[in-house]
Design an enzyme around this catalytic site. Sequence first.
Site, mmCIF file in Angstrom:
data_model
loop_
_atom_site.group_PDB
_atom_site.id
_atom_site.type_symbol
_atom_site.label_atom_id
_atom_site.label_comp_id
_atom_site.label_asym_id
_atom_site.label_seq_id
_atom_site.Cartn_x
_atom_site.Cartn_y
_atom_site.Cartn_z
ATOM 1 N N GLU A 118 -29.088 15.171 6.684
ATOM 2 C CA GLU A 118 -28.336 14.012 7.184
ATOM 3 C C GLU A 118 -28.769 12.691 6.562
ATOM 4 O O GLU A 118 -28.075 11.688 6.712
ATOM 5 C CB GLU A 118 -28.448 13.942 8.722
ATOM 6 C CG GLU A 118 -29.832 13.605 9.280
ATOM 7 C CD GLU A 118 -30.770 14.800 9.407
ATOM 8 O OE1 GLU A 118 -30.559 15.810 8.693
ATOM 9 O OE2 GLU A 118 -31.743 14.717 10.178
ATOM 10 N N LYS B 181 -20.815 2.367 15.100
ATOM 11 C CA LYS B 181 -20.434 1.063 14.546
ATOM 12 C C LYS B 181 -19.312 1.162 13.508
ATOM 13 O O LYS B 181 -18.371 0.372 13.529
ATOM 14 C CB LYS B 181 -21.678 0.439 13.926
ATOM 15 C CG LYS B 181 -21.556 -0.981 13.514
ATOM 16 C CD LYS B 181 -21.733 -1.915 14.677
ATOM 17 C CE LYS B 181 -22.745 -2.981 14.437
ATOM 18 N NZ LYS B 181 -23.211 -3.593 15.687
ATOM 19 N N CYS C 60 -35.108 21.327 10.665
ATOM 20 C CA CYS C 60 -36.521 21.011 10.868
ATOM 21 C C CYS C 60 -37.050 21.644 12.157
ATOM 22 O O CYS C 60 -37.145 22.849 12.245
ATOM 23 C CB CYS C 60 -36.693 19.492 10.818
ATOM 24 S SG CYS C 60 -38.374 18.974 10.844
ATOM 25 N N TYR C 61 -37.333 20.856 13.206
ATOM 26 C CA TYR C 61 -37.814 21.459 14.458
ATOM 27 C C TYR C 61 -36.824 22.516 14.943
ATOM 28 O O TYR C 61 -37.214 23.561 15.454
ATOM 29 C CB TYR C 61 -38.008 20.376 15.523
ATOM 30 C CG TYR C 61 -38.575 20.897 16.825
ATOM 31 C CD1 TYR C 61 -39.937 21.163 16.957
ATOM 32 C CD2 TYR C 61 -37.747 21.161 17.918
ATOM 33 C CE1 TYR C 61 -40.459 21.663 18.144
ATOM 34 C CE2 TYR C 61 -38.259 21.663 19.111
ATOM 35 C CZ TYR C 61 -39.618 21.903 19.219
ATOM 36 O OH TYR C 61 -40.123 22.405 20.388
ATOM 37 N N GLY D 206 -37.372 17.085 15.466
ATOM 38 C CA GLY D 206 -38.072 16.468 16.585
ATOM 39 C C GLY D 206 -39.547 16.337 16.261
ATOM 40 O O GLY D 206 -40.035 16.970 15.326
ATOM 41 N N SER E 52 -20.250 -12.589 21.898
ATOM 42 C CA SER E 52 -21.440 -13.071 21.187
ATOM 43 C C SER E 52 -21.118 -13.516 19.773
ATOM 44 O O SER E 52 -21.931 -14.153 19.116
ATOM 45 C CB SER E 52 -22.465 -11.949 21.117
ATOM 46 O OG SER E 52 -22.004 -10.941 20.229
ATOM 47 N N GLY E 53 -19.936 -13.142 19.288
ATOM 48 C CA GLY E 53 -19.624 -13.383 17.883
ATOM 49 C C GLY E 53 -19.829 -12.113 17.069
ATOM 50 O O GLY E 53 -19.333 -11.990 15.963
ATOM 51 N N GLY E 54 -20.574 -11.163 17.617
ATOM 52 C CA GLY E 54 -20.818 -9.893 16.935
ATOM 53 C C GLY E 54 -19.615 -8.971 17.042
ATOM 54 O O GLY E 54 -18.714 -9.188 17.860
ATOM 55 N N VAL E 55 -19.618 -7.931 16.218
ATOM 56 C CA VAL E 55 -18.436 -7.074 16.130
ATOM 57 C C VAL E 55 -18.201 -6.266 17.417
ATOM 58 O O VAL E 55 -17.061 -6.068 17.826
ATOM 59 C CB VAL E 55 -18.508 -6.165 14.869
ATOM 60 C CG1 VAL E 55 -19.734 -5.299 14.866
ATOM 61 C CG2 VAL E 55 -17.259 -5.323 14.716
ATOM 62 N N ASP E 56 -19.268 -5.845 18.097
ATOM 63 C CA ASP E 56 -19.086 -4.975 19.261
ATOM 64 C C ASP E 56 -18.342 -5.688 20.394
ATOM 65 O O ASP E 56 -17.339 -5.192 20.911
ATOM 66 C CB ASP E 56 -20.436 -4.468 19.795
ATOM 67 C CG ASP E 56 -21.324 -3.924 18.702
ATOM 68 O OD1 ASP E 56 -20.811 -3.693 17.592
ATOM 69 O OD2 ASP E 56 -22.528 -3.744 18.941
ATOM 70 N N SER E 57 -18.847 -6.865 20.768
ATOM 71 C CA SER E 57 -18.182 -7.560 21.874
ATOM 72 C C SER E 57 -16.803 -8.051 21.423
ATOM 73 O O SER E 57 -15.867 -8.106 22.222
ATOM 74 C CB SER E 57 -19.032 -8.715 22.405
ATOM 75 O OG SER E 57 -19.256 -9.686 21.413
ATOM 76 N N HIS F 61 -34.037 17.439 5.800
ATOM 77 C CA HIS F 61 -33.037 16.676 6.559
ATOM 78 C C HIS F 61 -31.772 16.455 5.721
ATOM 79 O O HIS F 61 -31.745 15.547 4.891
ATOM 80 C CB HIS F 61 -33.623 15.331 6.999
ATOM 81 C CG HIS F 61 -34.632 15.487 8.088
ATOM 82 N ND1 HIS F 61 -34.275 15.589 9.413
ATOM 83 C CD2 HIS F 61 -35.974 15.612 8.044
ATOM 84 C CE1 HIS F 61 -35.360 15.752 10.146
ATOM 85 N NE2 HIS F 61 -36.403 15.771 9.337
#
Length: 522
Positions: A179, A378, A89-90, A62, A231-236, A177
């Site tokens: 990750e 995603k 870290c924090y 953080g 929208s054409g995007g993967v999510d929708s 980090h």
Amino acid sequence: MNLFRRQDGQESIVILDFGSQFTQLIARRIRELGVYSEIVPYDASWSDVEPLKPRGLILSGGPASVYDAGAPALPDYVVDSGLPVLGICYGMHLLGLTLGGKVQATHVREYGPQVVRRQSSDRDDALLRGLPSSFDVWMSHGDIVVEPPPGFTVLGRSDTGQIAVMASERFLAVQFHPEVKHTPLGVRILENFVRHICGCSATWVPTSLIPTAIERIRETVGDGHAVCALSGGVDSAVAATLVHRAIGDRLTSVFVDNGLLRKREAEDVIDVFRDRLQMNVVHVDASARFLSRLAGVEDPEEKRRRIGHEFIAVFEEEAARLGQVDFLVQGTLYPDVIESATPAASKTAARIKTHHNVGGLPSNLRFTLVEPLRYLFKDEVRQIGLELGLPESVVFRHPFPGPGLAVRVIGEVTREKLDRLREADAIVREEIERAGLSRSIWQVLAVLTPLKSVGVMGDGRTYQNMVAVRAVTSDDAMTADWARIPHDVLARISSRIVNEVAGVNRVVYDITSKPPATIEWE
Ligand code: XMP
């Protein structure tokens, strides 16, 4: 509707978010290890955390110093629960301070590569199992623990002698980090923590939850009707496909062509969703409306604002035309959910661009929201998409901004400029695809700049616009590096653009990373 979320009996790791820009990456890495993980704000109570039945807790990094006034504190349950805890870290500084060690405040936070050397006294520790005697890390230079709390062993030190890894039986902490990709063996450390210290096995397989998700959507919608903005995007695309599986023709998808799309994009969307998947799709050609709203506008944020408003207006008109619709399907993903749940005090960055407000719909619409992907990242959504039979061209489509090509025409947007940019953009994508680079690149784009320069074509002098090509590699769009595309691919892109796109006589390749630049130019 808690779809694709932890099921009864599923092991989990809970991450307390202290505001690091990398918190989401921790959760993604843990899930990639096959273990369900969720992020909660640092001030969440035990009654929020307990239902997730965690086998261990991770404290994120953080921006604060533990000595700052109002710095986020360690919730009591972290110590009282008896669970294994990994502080990053924090999170390490908090454990150090709270458990009786000494932390030195530096109040400056910088990131950089360093080497960590394991301390020879303790070679078998569970956290660093399988790691070599020294390894590269991405260090965060903020506060440092100068004296570990009683009962802790120092397991690793940086080249400068600082404590980089420390552990007691139940509390483990790293100054760097694990990750991020810049800590190449970091995933091993996270794996050691979740498997060997928390005892989790790899049981998280989101695709196995598809039948349950479909069943629950069916129950929720009942006899009702739903609408979705495609929208054409993967999510929708994945959200709509899932809901279509559940309720069939009672879902209507609205595809708004704002005139700011890529070449053949509208045709492709109609082809996949209407023709191949047999979904009910309303195709609205609203390009003239959008273009007239953009006339004379040069400021990028103003473009975004107007496009956003126009989109909502068009969508509402179309939805009203459909008659009684009760549900609105949205492809909201887990990162959007975390973003809005993070306490304001720990939000690190001011919003640099108003990304998520564009292409989204206001929450005060008359619909009940159906957001089947709310708990997924995603990569997981892509797996679900493939499993549902969506074509790879949709599932692995590069991210594309809601305001589309409008933020890639620098300055005022006109139909003519959009047409030119669309051609240049299509060439760039074709060549990247042909070279087999599409999957390794996060995003590739062309920008039409207002900069004119002198050129020579045949025997004549030209004075035309410059197109910039940008390709980046990235994990999450928060940071990005320019892609090292082979020169011959760049050469083909350049020569095709100047030969095939009218009004362009020069092509440059953007070699700036993010930060300090952003991915888009506007
Ligand atoms: P930047 O340019 O901030 O972009 O580095 C990060 C990611 O966000 C996308 N982007 C947008 N997406 N609406 C969107 O839906 C927007 O206004 C917008 N602006 C940038 C960008 O393409 C990249 O993937």
